[in-house]
Write a protein that holds these residues in place. Sequence first.
Motif, mmCIF file in Angstrom:
data_model
loop_
_atom_site.group_PDB
_atom_site.id
_atom_site.type_symbol
_atom_site.label_atom_id
_atom_site.label_comp_id
_atom_site.label_asym_id
_atom_site.label_seq_id
_atom_site.Cartn_x
_atom_site.Cartn_y
_atom_site.Cartn_z
ATOM 1 N N VAL A 8 0.894 -1.165 0.000
ATOM 2 C CA VAL A 8 0.000 0.000 0.000
ATOM 3 C C VAL A 8 0.926 1.207 0.000
ATOM 4 C CG1 VAL A 8 -1.926 1.174 1.101
ATOM 5 C CG2 VAL A 8 -1.688 -1.307 1.331
ATOM 6 N N LEU A 9 1.163 1.743 -1.183
ATOM 7 C CA LEU A 9 2.181 2.777 -1.412
ATOM 8 C C LEU A 9 1.531 4.155 -1.321
ATOM 9 C CD1 LEU A 9 5.111 3.469 -2.263
ATOM 10 C CD2 LEU A 9 4.340 3.306 -4.631
ATOM 11 N N THR A 10 2.040 4.995 -0.419
ATOM 12 C CA THR A 10 1.458 6.323 -0.216
ATOM 13 C C THR A 10 2.232 7.373 -0.990
ATOM 14 O OG1 THR A 10 2.781 6.648 1.790
ATOM 15 C CG2 THR A 10 0.575 5.728 2.059
ATOM 16 N N ALA A 39 -4.377 6.086 6.710
ATOM 17 C CA ALA A 39 -5.304 5.237 5.971
ATOM 18 C C ALA A 39 -4.595 4.008 5.409
ATOM 19 C CB ALA A 39 -5.955 6.038 4.842
ATOM 20 N N ALA A 40 -3.367 4.170 4.922
ATOM 21 C CA ALA A 40 -2.605 3.034 4.405
ATOM 22 C C ALA A 40 -2.328 2.020 5.511
ATOM 23 C CB ALA A 40 -1.300 3.523 3.790
ATOM 24 N N LEU A 41 -1.964 2.515 6.694
ATOM 25 C CA LEU A 41 -1.723 1.614 7.826
ATOM 26 C C LEU A 41 -2.989 0.850 8.201
ATOM 27 C CD1 LEU A 41 0.502 4.014 9.955
ATOM 28 C CD2 LEU A 41 1.260 1.869 8.908
ATOM 29 N N MET A 42 -4.134 1.512 8.139
ATOM 30 C CA MET A 42 -5.400 0.846 8.456
ATOM 31 C C MET A 42 -5.699 -0.275 7.456
ATOM 32 S SD MET A 42 -7.863 4.053 9.476
ATOM 33 C CE MET A 42 -7.644 4.993 10.986
ATOM 34 N N ILE A 43 -5.415 -0.026 6.184
ATOM 35 C CA ILE A 43 -5.641 -1.051 5.162
ATOM 36 C C ILE A 43 -4.742 -2.257 5.426
ATOM 37 C CG2 ILE A 43 -5.398 -1.581 2.709
ATOM 38 C CD1 ILE A 43 -6.091 1.395 2.171
ATOM 39 N N ALA A 44 -3.453 -2.005 5.657
ATOM 40 C CA ALA A 44 -2.517 -3.110 5.898
ATOM 41 C C ALA A 44 -2.863 -3.878 7.164
ATOM 42 C CB ALA A 44 -1.094 -2.576 5.963
ATOM 43 N N ALA A 69 2.215 -1.447 4.457
ATOM 44 C CA ALA A 69 2.013 -0.034 4.161
ATOM 45 C C ALA A 69 3.363 0.648 4.021
ATOM 46 C CB ALA A 69 1.201 0.629 5.266
ATOM 47 N N LEU A 70 3.541 1.359 2.932
ATOM 48 C CA LEU A 70 4.768 2.109 2.677
ATOM 49 C C LEU A 70 4.454 3.581 2.916
ATOM 50 C CD1 LEU A 70 5.619 0.115 -0.515
ATOM 51 C CD2 LEU A 70 7.030 0.125 1.534
ATOM 52 N N THR A 71 4.690 4.023 4.150
ATOM 53 C CA THR A 71 4.361 5.389 4.543
ATOM 54 C C THR A 71 5.635 6.200 4.751
ATOM 55 O OG1 THR A 71 4.308 4.892 6.911
ATOM 56 C CG2 THR A 71 2.269 4.545 5.676
ATOM 57 N N HIS A 72 5.506 7.504 4.642
ATOM 58 C CA HIS A 72 6.677 8.372 4.790
ATOM 59 C C HIS A 72 6.223 9.746 5.269
ATOM 60 C CE1 HIS A 72 5.655 10.332 0.886
ATOM 61 N NE2 HIS A 72 5.212 9.120 0.593
ATOM 62 N N GLN A 73 7.159 10.652 5.454
ATOM 63 C CA GLN A 73 6.876 11.945 6.076
ATOM 64 C C GLN A 73 6.838 13.096 5.085
ATOM 65 O OE1 GLN A 73 6.180 11.857 9.431
ATOM 66 N NE2 GLN A 73 6.404 9.664 9.060
ATOM 67 N N SER A 74 6.708 12.804 3.796
ATOM 68 C CA SER A 74 6.815 13.880 2.807
ATOM 69 C C SER A 74 5.729 13.730 1.748
ATOM 70 C CB SER A 74 8.216 13.866 2.183
ATOM 71 O OG SER A 74 8.423 15.005 1.379
ATOM 72 N N GLY A 75 5.998 14.227 0.545
ATOM 73 C CA GLY A 75 5.064 14.145 -0.557
ATOM 74 C C GLY A 75 4.390 15.451 -0.900
ATOM 75 N N LEU A 101 -3.869 11.526 -0.995
ATOM 76 C CA LEU A 101 -4.935 12.369 -0.462
ATOM 77 C C LEU A 101 -5.780 12.922 -1.609
ATOM 78 C CD1 LEU A 101 -6.365 13.864 1.839
ATOM 79 C CD2 LEU A 101 -4.648 15.677 1.607
ATOM 80 N N GLY A 102 -5.090 13.452 -2.629
ATOM 81 C CA GLY A 102 -5.800 13.971 -3.790
ATOM 82 C C GLY A 102 -5.377 15.349 -4.236
ATOM 83 N N CYS A 103 -4.633 16.056 -3.378
ATOM 84 C CA CYS A 103 -4.216 17.420 -3.752
ATOM 85 C C CYS A 103 -2.726 17.633 -3.515
ATOM 86 C CB CYS A 103 -5.024 18.450 -2.959
ATOM 87 S SG CYS A 103 -4.871 18.290 -1.154
ATOM 88 N N GLU A 104 -1.961 16.543 -3.325
ATOM 89 C CA GLU A 104 -0.546 16.647 -2.981
ATOM 90 C C GLU A 104 0.321 16.951 -4.192
ATOM 91 O OE1 GLU A 104 -1.680 12.233 -3.194
ATOM 92 O OE2 GLU A 104 -2.546 14.120 -2.490
ATOM 93 N N MET A 105 1.575 17.323 -3.894
ATOM 94 C CA MET A 105 2.538 17.626 -4.952
ATOM 95 C C MET A 105 2.883 16.375 -5.743
ATOM 96 S SD MET A 105 6.506 18.708 -4.704
ATOM 97 C CE MET A 105 6.950 16.974 -4.728
ATOM 98 N N VAL A 106 3.152 15.252 -5.046
ATOM 99 C CA VAL A 106 3.473 13.994 -5.709
ATOM 100 C C VAL A 106 2.155 13.291 -6.013
ATOM 101 C CG1 VAL A 106 4.653 11.780 -5.527
ATOM 102 C CG2 VAL A 106 5.696 13.824 -4.523
ATOM 103 N N ALA A 107 1.670 13.414 -7.222
ATOM 104 C CA ALA A 107 0.382 12.835 -7.592
ATOM 105 C C ALA A 107 0.470 11.322 -7.636
ATOM 106 C CB ALA A 107 -0.056 13.372 -8.956
ATOM 107 N N VAL A 108 -0.638 10.654 -7.290
ATOM 108 C CA VAL A 108 -0.690 9.197 -7.279
ATOM 109 C C VAL A 108 -0.251 8.628 -8.623
ATOM 110 C CG1 VAL A 108 -2.304 7.253 -7.267
ATOM 111 C CG2 VAL A 108 -2.399 8.942 -5.443
ATOM 112 N N GLU A 109 -0.730 9.195 -9.706
ATOM 113 C CA GLU A 109 -0.430 8.667 -11.038
ATOM 114 C C GLU A 109 1.058 8.722 -11.355
ATOM 115 O OE1 GLU A 109 -2.644 11.022 -10.363
ATOM 116 O OE2 GLU A 109 -4.520 9.890 -10.573
ATOM 117 N N SER A 110 1.762 9.692 -10.783
ATOM 118 C CA SER A 110 3.179 9.854 -11.107
ATOM 119 C C SER A 110 4.029 8.703 -10.597
ATOM 120 C CB SER A 110 3.705 11.172 -10.525
ATOM 121 O OG SER A 110 3.758 11.130 -9.104
ATOM 122 N N LEU A 111 3.512 7.920 -9.667
ATOM 123 C CA LEU A 111 4.284 6.812 -9.102
ATOM 124 C C LEU A 111 4.256 5.578 -9.990
ATOM 125 C CD1 LEU A 111 3.277 7.056 -5.333
ATOM 126 C CD2 LEU A 111 5.021 8.315 -6.598
#
Length: 516
Positions: A137-139, A147-152, A171-177, A211-221
């Motif tokens: 579950v890549l954030t 939310a990713a932690l809850m899914i995992a 869950a692959l979580t981090h402190q940025s994005g 989330l939906g409005c972040e700098m690193v868009a989901v699609e870019s991954l």
Amino acid sequence: MTSTPLRSVAIQMAQDDDVAVALRGLDAGLVIDLGKGRGTITVTANIPRGHKLALTRVPVGAPVSKYGQSIGRATSEIHPGDHVHSHNLGMDDSEHEHGKERLRARQEPGPPVGPIPTFAGYRRANGTVGTRNYIGVLTSVNCSATAALMIAEAFKYQALTEYPNVDGVMALTHQSGCGLITGSEGAETLLRTLRGYARHPNFGGLVVLGLGCEMVAVESLVDDGTIPADTIVSSLTIQAAGGVRAAVAEGIARVKEMLPALDARRREDTPVSELVLGLNCGGSDGFSGVSANPALGVASDRLVSCGGTSILAETPEIFGAEHLLTYRAADPDVARRLLSRLQWWQRYAAQGGGSLDNNPSPGNKDGGLTTILEKSLGAVAKGGQAELSAVYEYADPVTSRGLVFMDTPGYDPVSVTGIIAGGATVICFTTGRGSVFGSKPAPSIKIATNTELFQRMGDDIDVNAGSIVDGSASLDDVGNEIFELIIRVASGQRTASEDLGIGDQEFVPWTFGTVT
């Protein structure tokens, strides 16, 4: 007066070394026979196990030799029998030669003897081979981490009983994005890391959550065309899903849809030339460069001789020993790339008000390491004797075979995150003080430098390289033991850290640069 043979109480790593490493605590007054007609010395102060015993007189300002190399300069006169440590040993800032010529003492590992060994791995559509079969579950941003932690969490414990061929959901979580400057070095490094995990052969499925409005868009991954075609990918954002509860429910449902297909996948025999091994050390001590690191170097050389890949890393912890790698560079450009990364680190450390010789850590020093030179000379031994074929920046995809170097910090979770993003499918991790590290989705094999650690923390350790120090095994013995274990672990055998469930919190991308 009765004397004790040097070899029974200390190890001298090279013939002309000024110091030896104490195999046990040495009491003041102990008389030691140096052998070969060199006479005796008397220990002048209590010396802890793993610390350095002076064998010769070293005047103030002169270099002190270990491994046949300078590990620093005497800050006060050192006498035979003295304890050599921070009170009388400081940094040596002498420049090293970085020519193309080889060190005469080094020999390239020869070709493998007999047929190339195989391991049972998961062959992916793009030709890479995994050693595990995870769902990630890549954030894209920290805002989606909970939310990713809850899914995992929904797939912990008995939830995967019906799917024995799926290793887990992490869950692959981090402190940025978000808040990074688009196109900056920090932003590009984060994106490179996330994409590296998205394409990793140990992930059969991915839920990419933003989330939906972040700098690193989901699609870019997942839109760079490098993800294996057989990786099942599903993307969603919390805002579009209708909030956290809805996104978690949807994420759980999408993971459940993936499980039957991923469970149907099977391992197949594959040459070990398809393995990518990550090399790292943490919690080092005075025995690291004596036992575990050079033994891992033997295993690395065996893998490289079979056509496989080993990734050496931790740039601040090769400082002062980089000449041992530039001598082995495949061409001058490889050597220049390595030196360029070290120069970057010197500037980076200076900007923070420090320098690379601020290392070793307090724990390293308690274990007997004094200067970064000493630590680095021992750390480089993990890379064995093979030619250095390439140098990569943090989280770059590793495409070269053989021994390569990746520019990473020395901090273990950040370093190994970069190595795995580059493609490492198994990690070997040496420790002298007792690190409790794991590295999902890549299994982490932990190797103790000394028997006392192995006995004290046996549930956390896979291999005891302390047998080299004890004299019951050779470097080749333990190196071959590590190599054979790498093959078994790559084929599915669980490591100590996997049995303990360690590795979910060790995904720590390197973050730096301006945050706005």
